[in-house]
Design an enzyme around this catalytic site. Structure first.
Site, PDB file in Angstrom:
ATOM      1  N   SER A 121       0.810  -1.217   0.000  1.00 36.55           N
ATOM      2  CA  SER A 121       0.000   0.000   0.000  1.00 36.55           C
ATOM      3  C   SER A 121       0.836   1.256   0.000  1.00 36.55           C
ATOM      4  CB  SER A 121      -0.812   0.066   1.298  1.00 36.55           C
ATOM      5  OG  SER A 121      -1.741  -0.936   1.350  1.00 36.55           O
ATOM      6  N   HIS A 142      -1.015  -2.667  -7.225  1.00 33.04           N
ATOM      7  CA  HIS A 142      -1.732  -2.325  -5.992  1.00 33.04           C
ATOM      8  C   HIS A 142      -3.244  -2.363  -6.192  1.00 33.04           C
ATOM      9  CE1 HIS A 142      -2.792   0.915  -2.807  1.00 33.04           C
ATOM     10  NE2 HIS A 142      -2.845  -0.280  -2.282  1.00 33.04           N
ATOM     11  N   GLU A 154      -3.553   0.250  -9.102  1.00 34.07           N
ATOM     12  CA  GLU A 154      -2.428   1.141  -9.398  1.00 34.07           C
ATOM     13  C   GLU A 154      -1.234   0.306  -9.852  1.00 34.07           C
ATOM     14  OE1 GLU A 154      -2.817   4.979  -6.476  1.00 34.07           O
ATOM     15  OE2 GLU A 154      -2.028   3.185  -5.553  1.00 34.07           O
ATOM     16  N   ASN A 192      -3.518   6.133  -1.620  1.00 36.82           N
ATOM     17  CA  ASN A 192      -3.276   6.227  -0.172  1.00 36.82           C
ATOM     18  C   ASN A 192      -2.605   7.527   0.248  1.00 36.82           C
ATOM     19  OD1 ASN A 192      -4.547   3.834   0.407  1.00 36.82           O
ATOM     20  ND2 ASN A 192      -2.699   2.612   0.119  1.00 36.82           N
TER      21      ASN A 192
HETATM   22  C1  LIG Z   1      -5.551   0.598   1.882  1.00 35.67           C
HETATM   23  C2  LIG Z   1      -5.178   0.468   0.467  1.00 35.67           C
HETATM   24  O1  LIG Z   1      -4.017   0.141   0.168  1.00 35.67           O
HETATM   25  C3  LIG Z   1      -6.066   0.829  -0.665  1.00 35.67           C
HETATM   26  C4  LIG Z   1      -7.522   0.593  -0.461  1.00 35.67           C
HETATM   27  O2  LIG Z   1      -8.029  -0.448  -0.766  1.00 35.67           O
HETATM   28  S1  LIG Z   1      -8.339   1.823   0.282  1.00 35.67           S
HETATM   29  C5  LIG Z   1      -9.992   1.223   0.416  1.00 35.67           C
HETATM   30  C6  LIG Z   1     -10.715   1.390  -0.881  1.00 35.67           C
HETATM   31  N1  LIG Z   1     -12.073   0.911  -0.688  1.00 35.67           N
HETATM   32  C7  LIG Z   1     -13.072   1.710  -0.346  1.00 35.67           C
HETATM   33  O3  LIG Z   1     -12.895   2.925  -0.201  1.00 35.67           O
HETATM   34  C8  LIG Z   1     -14.376   1.038  -0.136  1.00 35.67           C
HETATM   35  C9  LIG Z   1     -15.451   2.003   0.262  1.00 35.67           C
HETATM   36  N2  LIG Z   1     -16.710   1.282   0.394  1.00 35.67           N
HETATM   37  C10 LIG Z   1     -17.483   0.986  -0.682  1.00 35.67           C
HETATM   38  O4  LIG Z   1     -17.200   1.373  -1.797  1.00 35.67           O
HETATM   39  C11 LIG Z   1     -18.730   0.172  -0.410  1.00 35.67           C
HETATM   40  O5  LIG Z   1     -19.081   0.309   0.933  1.00 35.67           O
HETATM   41  C12 LIG Z   1     -18.524  -1.340  -0.787  1.00 35.67           C
HETATM   42  C13 LIG Z   1     -18.326  -1.435  -2.289  1.00 35.67           C
HETATM   43  C14 LIG Z   1     -17.347  -1.982  -0.062  1.00 35.67           C
HETATM   44  C15 LIG Z   1     -19.741  -2.137  -0.367  1.00 35.67           C
HETATM   45  O6  LIG Z   1     -20.879  -1.600  -0.968  1.00 35.67           O
HETATM   46  P1  LIG Z   1     -22.309  -1.502  -0.233  1.00 35.67           P
HETATM   47  O7  LIG Z   1     -23.315  -1.612  -1.283  1.00 35.67           O
HETATM   48  O8  LIG Z   1     -22.360  -0.358   0.645  1.00 35.67           O
HETATM   49  O9  LIG Z   1     -22.240  -2.639   0.801  1.00 35.67           O
HETATM   50  P2  LIG Z   1     -22.906  -4.051   0.956  1.00 35.67           P
HETATM   51  O10 LIG Z   1     -24.359  -4.009   0.681  1.00 35.67           O
HETATM   52  O11 LIG Z   1     -22.460  -4.529   2.285  1.00 35.67           O
HETATM   53  O12 LIG Z   1     -22.195  -4.925  -0.152  1.00 35.67           O
HETATM   54  C16 LIG Z   1     -22.619  -4.932  -1.448  1.00 35.67           C
HETATM   55  C17 LIG Z   1     -21.979  -6.095  -2.050  1.00 35.67           C
HETATM   56  O13 LIG Z   1     -20.571  -5.879  -1.991  1.00 35.67           O
HETATM   57  C18 LIG Z   1     -19.949  -7.149  -1.940  1.00 35.67           C
HETATM   58  N3  LIG Z   1     -18.975  -7.134  -0.882  1.00 35.67           N
HETATM   59  C19 LIG Z   1     -19.020  -6.421   0.249  1.00 35.67           C
HETATM   60  N4  LIG Z   1     -17.919  -6.618   0.913  1.00 35.67           N
HETATM   61  C20 LIG Z   1     -17.161  -7.472   0.218  1.00 35.67           C
HETATM   62  C21 LIG Z   1     -15.913  -8.042   0.418  1.00 35.67           C
HETATM   63  N5  LIG Z   1     -15.188  -7.759   1.502  1.00 35.67           N
HETATM   64  N6  LIG Z   1     -15.415  -8.881  -0.495  1.00 35.67           N
HETATM   65  C22 LIG Z   1     -16.111  -9.161  -1.578  1.00 35.67           C
HETATM   66  N7  LIG Z   1     -17.301  -8.657  -1.822  1.00 35.67           N
HETATM   67  C23 LIG Z   1     -17.823  -7.818  -0.921  1.00 35.67           C
HETATM   68  C24 LIG Z   1     -20.996  -8.158  -1.772  1.00 35.67           C
HETATM   69  O14 LIG Z   1     -21.264  -8.761  -3.016  1.00 35.67           O
HETATM   70  C25 LIG Z   1     -22.170  -7.397  -1.300  1.00 35.67           C
HETATM   71  O15 LIG Z   1     -23.322  -8.066  -1.686  1.00 35.67           O
HETATM   72  P3  LIG Z   1     -24.416  -8.546  -0.560  1.00 35.67           P
HETATM   73  O16 LIG Z   1     -25.310  -7.344  -0.393  1.00 35.67           O
HETATM   74  O17 LIG Z   1     -25.051  -9.694  -1.187  1.00 35.67           O
HETATM   75  O18 LIG Z   1     -23.706  -8.908   0.698  1.00 35.67           O
HETATM   76  N1  LIG Z   2      -6.356  -3.913   3.695  1.00 33.83           N
HETATM   77  C1  LIG Z   2      -6.441  -3.150   2.616  1.00 33.83           C
HETATM   78  O1  LIG Z   2      -7.429  -2.416   2.447  1.00 33.83           O
HETATM   79  C2  LIG Z   2      -5.363  -3.160   1.609  1.00 33.83           C
HETATM   80  C3  LIG Z   2      -4.140  -3.725   1.883  1.00 33.83           C
HETATM   81  N2  LIG Z   2      -3.146  -3.727   0.937  1.00 33.83           N
HETATM   82  C4  LIG Z   2      -1.854  -4.338   1.226  1.00 33.83           C
HETATM   83  O2  LIG Z   2      -1.988  -5.733   1.041  1.00 33.83           O
HETATM   84  C5  LIG Z   2      -1.148  -6.422   1.976  1.00 33.83           C
HETATM   85  C6  LIG Z   2      -1.997  -7.385   2.786  1.00 33.83           C
HETATM   86  O3  LIG Z   2      -3.010  -6.676   3.475  1.00 33.83           O
HETATM   87  P1  LIG Z   2      -4.294  -7.428   4.057  1.00 33.83           P
HETATM   88  O4  LIG Z   2      -4.702  -8.531   3.162  1.00 33.83           O
HETATM   89  O5  LIG Z   2      -5.248  -6.378   4.419  1.00 33.83           O
HETATM   90  O6  LIG Z   2      -3.678  -8.033   5.389  1.00 33.83           O
HETATM   91  P2  LIG Z   2      -4.200  -9.267   6.276  1.00 33.83           P
HETATM   92  O7  LIG Z   2      -3.663  -9.047   7.637  1.00 33.83           O
HETATM   93  O8  LIG Z   2      -5.667  -9.455   6.055  1.00 33.83           O
HETATM   94  O9  LIG Z   2      -3.494 -10.522   5.583  1.00 33.83           O
HETATM   95  C7  LIG Z   2      -2.114 -10.737   5.536  1.00 33.83           C
HETATM   96  C8  LIG Z   2      -1.903 -12.240   5.438  1.00 33.83           C
HETATM   97  O10 LIG Z   2      -0.524 -12.505   5.148  1.00 33.83           O
HETATM   98  C9  LIG Z   2      -0.112 -13.536   6.028  1.00 33.83           C
HETATM   99  N3  LIG Z   2       1.340 -13.528   6.172  1.00 33.83           N
HETATM  100  C10 LIG Z   2       2.104 -12.844   7.062  1.00 33.83           C
HETATM  101  N4  LIG Z   2       3.412 -13.147   6.871  1.00 33.83           N
HETATM  102  C11 LIG Z   2       3.449 -14.021   5.839  1.00 33.83           C
HETATM  103  C12 LIG Z   2       4.507 -14.733   5.195  1.00 33.83           C
HETATM  104  N5  LIG Z   2       5.769 -14.574   5.589  1.00 33.83           N
HETATM  105  N6  LIG Z   2       4.208 -15.575   4.198  1.00 33.83           N
HETATM  106  C13 LIG Z   2       2.920 -15.743   3.799  1.00 33.83           C
HETATM  107  N7  LIG Z   2       1.886 -15.123   4.370  1.00 33.83           N
HETATM  108  C14 LIG Z   2       2.144 -14.265   5.378  1.00 33.83           C
HETATM  109  C15 LIG Z   2      -0.860 -13.233   7.310  1.00 33.83           C
HETATM  110  O11 LIG Z   2      -0.802 -14.309   8.214  1.00 33.83           O
HETATM  111  P3  LIG Z   2      -0.800 -13.936   9.811  1.00 33.83           P
HETATM  112  O12 LIG Z   2      -2.050 -13.169  10.059  1.00 33.83           O
HETATM  113  O13 LIG Z   2      -0.751 -15.274  10.436  1.00 33.83           O
HETATM  114  O14 LIG Z   2       0.420 -13.093  10.056  1.00 33.83           O
HETATM  115  C16 LIG Z   2      -2.245 -12.953   6.745  1.00 33.83           C
HETATM  116  O15 LIG Z   2      -2.950 -14.137   6.469  1.00 33.83           O
HETATM  117  C17 LIG Z   2      -0.420  -5.331   2.795  1.00 33.83           C
HETATM  118  O16 LIG Z   2       0.815  -5.065   2.179  1.00 33.83           O
HETATM  119  C18 LIG Z   2      -1.367  -4.152   2.660  1.00 33.83           C
HETATM  120  O17 LIG Z   2      -0.722  -2.918   2.823  1.00 33.83           O
HETATM  121  C19 LIG Z   2      -3.332  -3.216  -0.324  1.00 33.83           C
HETATM  122  C20 LIG Z   2      -4.552  -2.674  -0.664  1.00 33.83           C
HETATM  123  C21 LIG Z   2      -5.648  -2.566   0.298  1.00 33.83           C
END
Ligand SMILES: CC(=O)CC(=O)SCCNC(=O)CCNC(=O)[C@H](O)C(C)(C)COP(=O)(O)OP(=O)(O)OC[C@H]1O[C@@H](n2cnc3c(N)ncnc32)[C@H](O)[C@@H]1OP(=O)(O)O
Ligand SMILES: NC(=O)C1=CN([C@@H]2O[C@H](COP(=O)(O)OP(=O)(O)OC[C@H]3O[C@@H](n4cnc5c(N)ncnc54)[C@H](OP(=O)(O)O)[C@@H]3O)[C@@H](O)[C@H]2O)C=CC1
Length: 293
Positions: A121, A142, A154, A192
């Site tokens: 991320s 990403h 990305e 991010n």
């Molecule tokens: C941190 C990083 O590195 C980068 C990032 O990813 S940052 C995060 C980016 N993501 C966001 O900003 C998400 C913001 N949230 C949203 O866009 C919406 O809330 C959402 C698309 C996640 C869900 O939409 P929603 O209509 O409000 O929610 P909800 O009714 O619960 O879900 C709709 C459908 O989404 C799907 N869904 C929800 N969560 C899911 C998940 N975790 N995995 C897969 N499918 C999922 C399901 O098909 C769900 O259908 P059901 O109604 O049958 O359960």
């Molecule tokens: N969460 C998000 O919204 C997003 C996250 N990312 C990136 O994706 C990556 C994963 O995030 P996310 O899936 O949320 O994290 P989670 O904590 O859900 O999952 C990480 C998984 O990796 C496992 N793990 C840890 N160390 C190892 C290893 N050495 N070998 C194999 N598996 C390992 C963990 O096991 P254990 O729990 O036992 O340590 C866990 O099952 C991070 O780099 C994050 O920044 C990118 C986009 C969005």
């Protein structure tokens, strides 16, 4: 060394790993999903099956497609089983030393022409690439969470990433049906760099008592039409991941405006990591989420 991607390895089967395995298998790739324990892998496969079944019931995919996608995914507890993958995407925790160790161990067994990618991320792709034996065949891919639903991926080139690797990654992401935004290799890339300071600011707003959890989330959902409130989204991403991203921004850009909120640090230190640990800014242990502040 041109490579045709047919078999994809995914390291880490958490929320991102199982989502990436899901969309890759649905697009016709053979997937080897790796994690540290059999239990983790079993629960990831159950999640993938649940999410595929939801797509079937919404008539987004057929029952046949669900079965075929599941058949294309194999679980692997050892990295040795990823040796003949054409592309390996690392998506373990957001800790640089853990990722570096994974790349070291992976490259020792992986065929030389394979592409290695990180779903990091925030961490420098150039620095991660330098810990491999193939910086020119290394790239940031990403995905966004939840992977099956979010349209964007990305792509981030490291300083050494060659055109062939970039083109192969682009073709792979396009085949998954996702849109691409190309980002330069700067801390936390594009999404991010913008999103996490907003989430961190929401946590400061809570920390300073400007509003409680409910008020802050309602304000941004109803007042700015965000699909989730910032604290709900932080819990969804994982508070450990949010903190790691803020730390990379703070250290990488050396600007105090990226200082992680002490309250975020406290929640992570408590092990309150959001949805994945059942407690964060909300408590998820009951029937419906209850704000913790
Ligand atoms: C941190 C990083 O590195 C980068 C990032 O990813 S940052 C995060 C980016 N993501 C966001 O900003 C998400 C913001 N949230 C949203 O866009 C919406 O809330 C959402 C698309 C996640 C869900 O939409 P929603 O209509 O409000 O929610 P909800 O009714 O619960 O879900 C709709 C459908 O989404 C799907 N869904 C929800 N969560 C899911 C998940 N975790 N995995 C897969 N499918 C999922 C399901 O098909 C769900 O259908 P059901 O109604 O049958 O359960
Ligand atoms: N969460 C998000 O919204 C997003 C996250 N990312 C990136 O994706 C990556 C994963 O995030 P996310 O899936 O949320 O994290 P989670 O904590 O859900 O999952 C990480 C998984 O990796 C496992 N793990 C840890 N160390 C190892 C290893 N050495 N070998 C194999 N598996 C390992 C963990 O096991 P254990 O729990 O036992 O340590 C866990 O099952 C991070 O780099 C994050 O920044 C990118 C986009 C969005």
């Amino acid at each position: 060394m041109a490579v045709t991607i047919k078999k994809v390895g995914v390291i880490g089967s958490g929320q991102m790993g199982n989502g990436i395995a899901h969309v890759a298998a649905l697009a016709g790739y053979h997937v080897v999903l790796n994690d540290l324990s059999a239990d983790r892998l079993k629960s990831a496969m159950a999640t993938i099956n649940g999410n595929l079944s939801r797509q079937v019931s919404k008539k987004l995919i057929t029952e046949d497609a669900r079965k075929q996608a599941l058949d294309r995914i194999v679980s692997a507890e050892s990295l040795d089983e990823l040796a003949d993958c054409d592309l390996v995407i690392e998506t373990a925790v957001e800790k640089e030393e853990i990722k570096r160790k994974i790349f070291h161990d992976l490259c020792a067994v992986l065929k030389p022409e394979a592409i290695v990618a990180s779903n990091s991320s925030s961490i420098s792709i150039t620095r991660l690439a330098a810990s491999t034996d193939r910086p020119e065949r290394f790239i940031g891919i990403h995905f966004m969470n939840p992977v099956p639903l979010m349209e964007l991926v990305e792509l981030i080139r490291g300083i050494a990433t060659d055109d062939e690797t970039f083109d192969a990654a682009k073709a792979f992401v396009t085949k998954l049906g996702k849109q691409i935004a190309v980002s330069e290799d700067f801390p936390a890339f594009i999404v991010n760099r913008i999103l996490l300071p907003m989430i961190n600011e929401a946590i400061y707003t809570l920390y300073e008592g400007v509003g409680n959890v409910e008020a802050i989330d309602a304000a941004m959902k109803l007042g700015a039409h965000h699909p989730m409130g910032p604290l709900e989204l932080a819990d969804f991403i994982g508070l450990d991941t949010c903190l790691s991203i803020m730390q990379v921004l703070h250290e990488g850009l050396a600007d105090s405006k990226y200082r992680p909120c002490p309250l975020l640090v406290k929640y992570v230190e408590a092990g309150w990591l959001g949805r994945k640990s059942q407690r964060g800014f909300y408590d998820y242990r009951g029937d419906k989420p209850v704000p913790t502040r």
